[in-house]
Motif scaffolding. Structure first.
Motif, PDB file in Angstrom:
ATOM      1  N   GLY A 189      70.528  54.423 -44.191  1.00  7.30           N
ATOM      2  CA  GLY A 189      70.070  54.070 -45.529  1.00  7.30           C
ATOM      3  C   GLY A 189      70.605  52.736 -46.012  1.00  7.30           C
ATOM      4  O   GLY A 189      70.406  52.382 -47.181  1.00  7.30           O
ATOM      5  N   GLN A 190      71.274  52.000 -45.136  1.00  8.87           N
ATOM      6  CA  GLN A 190      71.807  50.694 -45.541  1.00  8.87           C
ATOM      7  C   GLN A 190      70.683  49.657 -45.577  1.00  8.87           C
ATOM      8  O   GLN A 190      70.094  49.346 -44.549  1.00  8.87           O
ATOM      9  CB  GLN A 190      72.890  50.243 -44.562  1.00  8.87           C
ATOM     10  CG  GLN A 190      73.494  48.883 -44.900  1.00  8.87           C
ATOM     11  CD  GLN A 190      74.627  48.515 -43.965  1.00  8.87           C
ATOM     12  OE1 GLN A 190      75.340  49.386 -43.477  1.00  8.87           O
ATOM     13  NE2 GLN A 190      74.792  47.237 -43.692  1.00  8.87           N
ATOM     14  N   PRO A 191      70.357  49.099 -46.746  1.00  4.76           N
ATOM     15  CA  PRO A 191      69.274  48.112 -46.829  1.00  4.76           C
ATOM     16  C   PRO A 191      69.694  46.782 -46.222  1.00  4.76           C
ATOM     17  O   PRO A 191      70.885  46.504 -46.062  1.00  4.76           O
ATOM     18  CB  PRO A 191      69.031  47.991 -48.335  1.00  4.76           C
ATOM     19  CG  PRO A 191      70.360  48.323 -48.949  1.00  4.76           C
ATOM     20  CD  PRO A 191      70.977  49.365 -48.057  1.00  4.76           C
ATOM     21  N   TRP A 192      68.688  45.984 -45.907  1.00  4.46           N
ATOM     22  CA  TRP A 192      68.949  44.673 -45.314  1.00  4.46           C
ATOM     23  C   TRP A 192      67.839  43.720 -45.721  1.00  4.46           C
ATOM     24  O   TRP A 192      66.676  44.134 -45.906  1.00  4.46           O
ATOM     25  CB  TRP A 192      69.000  44.789 -43.791  1.00  4.46           C
ATOM     26  CG  TRP A 192      69.154  43.469 -43.084  1.00  4.46           C
ATOM     27  CD1 TRP A 192      70.275  42.713 -42.986  1.00  4.46           C
ATOM     28  CD2 TRP A 192      68.130  42.745 -42.387  1.00  4.46           C
ATOM     29  NE1 TRP A 192      70.038  41.577 -42.263  1.00  4.46           N
ATOM     30  CE2 TRP A 192      68.724  41.566 -41.881  1.00  4.46           C
ATOM     31  CE3 TRP A 192      66.787  42.981 -42.139  1.00  4.46           C
ATOM     32  CZ2 TRP A 192      68.014  40.622 -41.148  1.00  4.46           C
ATOM     33  CZ3 TRP A 192      66.064  42.052 -41.407  1.00  4.46           C
ATOM     34  CH2 TRP A 192      66.677  40.889 -40.918  1.00  4.46           C
ATOM     35  N   SER A 193      68.179  42.464 -45.903  1.00  8.84           N
ATOM     36  CA  SER A 193      67.169  41.459 -46.236  1.00  8.84           C
ATOM     37  C   SER A 193      67.568  40.126 -45.636  1.00  8.84           C
ATOM     38  O   SER A 193      68.743  39.884 -45.352  1.00  8.84           O
ATOM     39  CB  SER A 193      67.014  41.323 -47.756  1.00  8.84           C
ATOM     40  OG  SER A 193      68.207  40.836 -48.339  1.00  8.84           O
ATOM     41  N   THR A 194      66.589  39.290 -45.428  1.00  9.03           N
ATOM     42  CA  THR A 194      66.832  37.947 -44.939  1.00  9.03           C
ATOM     43  C   THR A 194      65.822  37.009 -45.582  1.00  9.03           C
ATOM     44  O   THR A 194      64.660  37.399 -45.813  1.00  9.03           O
ATOM     45  CB  THR A 194      66.741  37.869 -43.407  1.00  9.03           C
ATOM     46  OG1 THR A 194      66.999  36.525 -42.982  1.00  9.03           O
ATOM     47  CG2 THR A 194      65.364  38.283 -42.907  1.00  9.03           C
ATOM     48  N   GLN A 195      66.261  35.822 -45.895  1.00  6.22           N
ATOM     49  CA  GLN A 195      65.397  34.863 -46.563  1.00  6.22           C
ATOM     50  C   GLN A 195      64.391  34.221 -45.620  1.00  6.22           C
ATOM     51  O   GLN A 195      63.354  33.734 -46.065  1.00  6.22           O
ATOM     52  CB  GLN A 195      66.250  33.771 -47.220  1.00  6.22           C
ATOM     53  CG  GLN A 195      67.145  34.283 -48.332  1.00  6.22           C
ATOM     54  CD  GLN A 195      66.362  34.910 -49.469  1.00  6.22           C
ATOM     55  OE1 GLN A 195      65.418  34.316 -49.989  1.00  6.22           O
ATOM     56  NE2 GLN A 195      66.722  36.126 -49.834  1.00  6.22           N
ATOM     57  N   GLN A 196      64.691  34.244 -44.317  1.00  2.00           N
ATOM     58  CA  GLN A 196      63.739  33.597 -43.405  1.00  2.00           C
ATOM     59  C   GLN A 196      63.908  34.096 -41.979  1.00  2.00           C
ATOM     60  O   GLN A 196      65.009  34.081 -41.422  1.00  2.00           O
ATOM     61  CB  GLN A 196      63.905  32.067 -43.433  1.00  2.00           C
ATOM     62  CG  GLN A 196      62.877  31.330 -42.568  1.00  2.00           C
ATOM     63  CD  GLN A 196      62.953  29.831 -42.754  1.00  2.00           C
ATOM     64  OE1 GLN A 196      63.563  29.338 -43.691  1.00  2.00           O
ATOM     65  NE2 GLN A 196      62.311  29.089 -41.863  1.00  2.00           N
ATOM     66  N   ILE A 197      62.811  34.577 -41.414  1.00  2.00           N
ATOM     67  CA  ILE A 197      62.700  34.876 -39.988  1.00  2.00           C
ATOM     68  C   ILE A 197      61.531  34.068 -39.453  1.00  2.00           C
ATOM     69  O   ILE A 197      60.410  34.161 -39.975  1.00  2.00           O
ATOM     70  CB  ILE A 197      62.445  36.372 -39.730  1.00  2.00           C
ATOM     71  CG1 ILE A 197      63.655  37.196 -40.139  1.00  2.00           C
ATOM     72  CG2 ILE A 197      62.121  36.617 -38.245  1.00  2.00           C
ATOM     73  CD1 ILE A 197      63.444  38.690 -39.990  1.00  2.00           C
ATOM     74  N   ASN A 198      61.772  33.273 -38.442  1.00  2.00           N
ATOM     75  CA  ASN A 198      60.704  32.498 -37.816  1.00  2.00           C
ATOM     76  C   ASN A 198      60.152  33.277 -36.627  1.00  2.00           C
ATOM     77  O   ASN A 198      60.917  33.777 -35.792  1.00  2.00           O
ATOM     78  CB  ASN A 198      61.225  31.131 -37.365  1.00  2.00           C
ATOM     79  CG  ASN A 198      61.671  30.285 -38.540  1.00  2.00           C
ATOM     80  OD1 ASN A 198      61.011  30.234 -39.575  1.00  2.00           O
ATOM     81  ND2 ASN A 198      62.820  29.625 -38.405  1.00  2.00           N
ATOM     82  N   TYR A 199      58.818  33.377 -36.561  1.00  2.00           N
ATOM     83  CA  TYR A 199      58.187  34.155 -35.490  1.00  2.00           C
ATOM     84  C   TYR A 199      56.979  33.390 -34.975  1.00  2.00           C
ATOM     85  O   TYR A 199      56.186  32.860 -35.752  1.00  2.00           O
ATOM     86  CB  TYR A 199      57.756  35.531 -36.009  1.00  2.00           C
ATOM     87  CG  TYR A 199      57.403  36.510 -34.913  1.00  2.00           C
ATOM     88  CD1 TYR A 199      58.361  37.380 -34.420  1.00  2.00           C
ATOM     89  CD2 TYR A 199      56.126  36.550 -34.360  1.00  2.00           C
ATOM     90  CE1 TYR A 199      58.064  38.281 -33.409  1.00  2.00           C
ATOM     91  CE2 TYR A 199      55.823  37.445 -33.345  1.00  2.00           C
ATOM     92  CZ  TYR A 199      56.797  38.299 -32.870  1.00  2.00           C
ATOM     93  OH  TYR A 199      56.491  39.178 -31.862  1.00  2.00           O
ATOM     94  N   ASP A 200      56.827  33.379 -33.645  1.00  2.00           N
ATOM     95  CA  ASP A 200      55.680  32.687 -33.045  1.00  2.00           C
ATOM     96  C   ASP A 200      55.373  33.333 -31.701  1.00  2.00           C
ATOM     97  O   ASP A 200      55.971  32.985 -30.682  1.00  2.00           O
ATOM     98  CB  ASP A 200      55.981  31.197 -32.879  1.00  2.00           C
ATOM     99  CG  ASP A 200      54.743  30.399 -32.438  1.00  2.00           C
ATOM    100  OD1 ASP A 200      53.649  30.990 -32.387  1.00  2.00           O
ATOM    101  OD2 ASP A 200      54.894  29.195 -32.150  1.00  2.00           O
ATOM    102  N   GLU A 201      54.465  34.304 -31.721  1.00  2.00           N
ATOM    103  CA  GLU A 201      54.094  34.980 -30.478  1.00  2.00           C
ATOM    104  C   GLU A 201      52.851  35.842 -30.706  1.00  2.00           C
ATOM    105  O   GLU A 201      52.682  36.439 -31.777  1.00  2.00           O
ATOM    106  CB  GLU A 201      55.246  35.862 -29.978  1.00  2.00           C
ATOM    107  CG  GLU A 201      55.013  36.435 -28.584  1.00  2.00           C
ATOM    108  CD  GLU A 201      56.234  37.175 -28.083  1.00  2.00           C
ATOM    109  OE1 GLU A 201      56.734  36.835 -27.002  1.00  2.00           O
ATOM    110  OE2 GLU A 201      56.689  38.086 -28.785  1.00  2.00           O
ATOM    111  N   ASN A 202      51.990  35.882 -29.700  1.00  2.00           N
ATOM    112  CA  ASN A 202      50.815  36.773 -29.689  1.00  2.00           C
ATOM    113  C   ASN A 202      49.969  36.650 -30.954  1.00  2.00           C
ATOM    114  O   ASN A 202      49.550  37.650 -31.544  1.00  2.00           O
ATOM    115  CB  ASN A 202      51.252  38.223 -29.497  1.00  2.00           C
ATOM    116  CG  ASN A 202      51.917  38.446 -28.148  1.00  2.00           C
ATOM    117  OD1 ASN A 202      51.646  37.729 -27.183  1.00  2.00           O
ATOM    118  ND2 ASN A 202      52.791  39.436 -28.082  1.00  2.00           N
TER     119      ASN A 202
END
Length: 297
Positions: A189-202
């Motif tokens: 139940g521990q929440p998590w957040s990130t301001q930016q994830i870069n993704y480039d695939e499929n």
């Protein structure tokens, strides 16, 4: 009806001793009690406890107006009857407990369905993309659902990922902290957040802001926004500000930033032109009539 205390009378003694007690001449019994002698003309009494799990739940009390009314056969019949009554009461209690459990389970299942339906409505109407995962006992995080916004934001049909682990669905995340953070959210139940994830695939490409949280034990949701354009705008703004700052500092003419006729910032050229330092000029009037007259310290 009347009430007897534990140990009072033959009935109370049978309950206290948890065994059969009888008197074929109640007048000779030290335990016999009759609260209504004018109404009940008892001469013999047989009391057999009804026991369930070693506890007395009732007494079968047989009385007679004759002395020596009960023999060993009567005792055996009454004890057999008490055992049968005990079984019937026990079965009735079990049936009642089962019925209560079924009612409670039905209530919980109904509440759960209603809660899931409300959550699904929220998911489907959310402008943010949302991925739903289920944590298997072996630790595999399985993709189970997505909303329409996820299809629009990512530009793919997310149904193709259903049943796959997060590593199988999104291989580019394998070297990131995302899978482990998602598992932690689902498990604890521990929440998590990130301001930016870069993704480039499929076919999926961009920068994403992500919020992960538990929806129920062993289940979690990841909400995300595509922020590529925002990041580009922020980078363009940063470059523009750097450019203006460079021009401001290197300009051959004096430049000052003014708000409400007061100097907020000045470049080095103004300092050279006026003979004052930046600290002396900032906050002073920029009016042409007044000129720049720093107040004496």
């Amino acid at each position: 009806g009347h009430t007897l205390a534990l140990g009072e009378g033959l009935v109370g003694m049978a309950a206290l001793k948890k065994g059969t007690i009888f008197a074929n001449d109640v007048e000779t019994s030290p335990h016999y009690v009759n609260h209504y002698p004018d109404i009940i003309q008892t001469r013999s009494e047989l009391c057999v406890p009804i026991r369930i799990g070693g506890e007395v739940v009732g007494i079968i009390d047989a009385q007679s107006v004759h002395q020596n009314a009960f023999d060993e056969n009567d005792i055996m019949v009454m004890e057999t009857l008490a055992d049968q009554v005990a079984v019937a009461i026990h079965n009735a209690n079990l049936h009642e407990a089962v019925q209560r459990e079924l009612i409670e389970r039905t209530r919980i299942e109904t509440a759960l369905r209603e809660s899931e339906e409300k959550f699904r409505n929220i998911v489907q109407s959310s402008p943010m993309g949302m991925h739903i995962y289920y944590l298997e006992p072996d630790g595999r995080l399985i993709f189970v659902d997505a909303n329409q916004a996820a299809d629009i934001i990512l530009g793919v049909d997310n149904q193709q990922f259903i049943g796959k682990s997060i590593e199988e669905a999104f291989p580019a995340l394998n070297q990131s902290e995302v899978p482990e953070k998602y598992r932690l959210a689902a498990a604890t139940g521990q929440p998590w957040s990130t301001q930016q994830i870069n993704y480039d695939e499929n076919g999926i490409s961009g920068a994403f802001e992500v919020y992960a949280f538990q929806t129920s034990p062993g289940r979690m949701a990841a909400m995300f926004l595509e922020i590529t354009e925002r990041k580009r705008a922020e980078e363009a703004l940063r470059r523009s500000e750097n450019t203006l700052s460079s021009i401001f500092r290197a300009a051959p003419t004096g430049i000052g930033l003014v708000s409400e006729r007061l100097l907020l910032e000045v470049n080095q050229r103004i300092c050279e032109m006026t003979g004052y330092t930046q600290d002396e000029l900032i906050g002073q009037s920029a009016s042409a009539d007044e000129g720049v007259r720093p107040q004496p310290a």
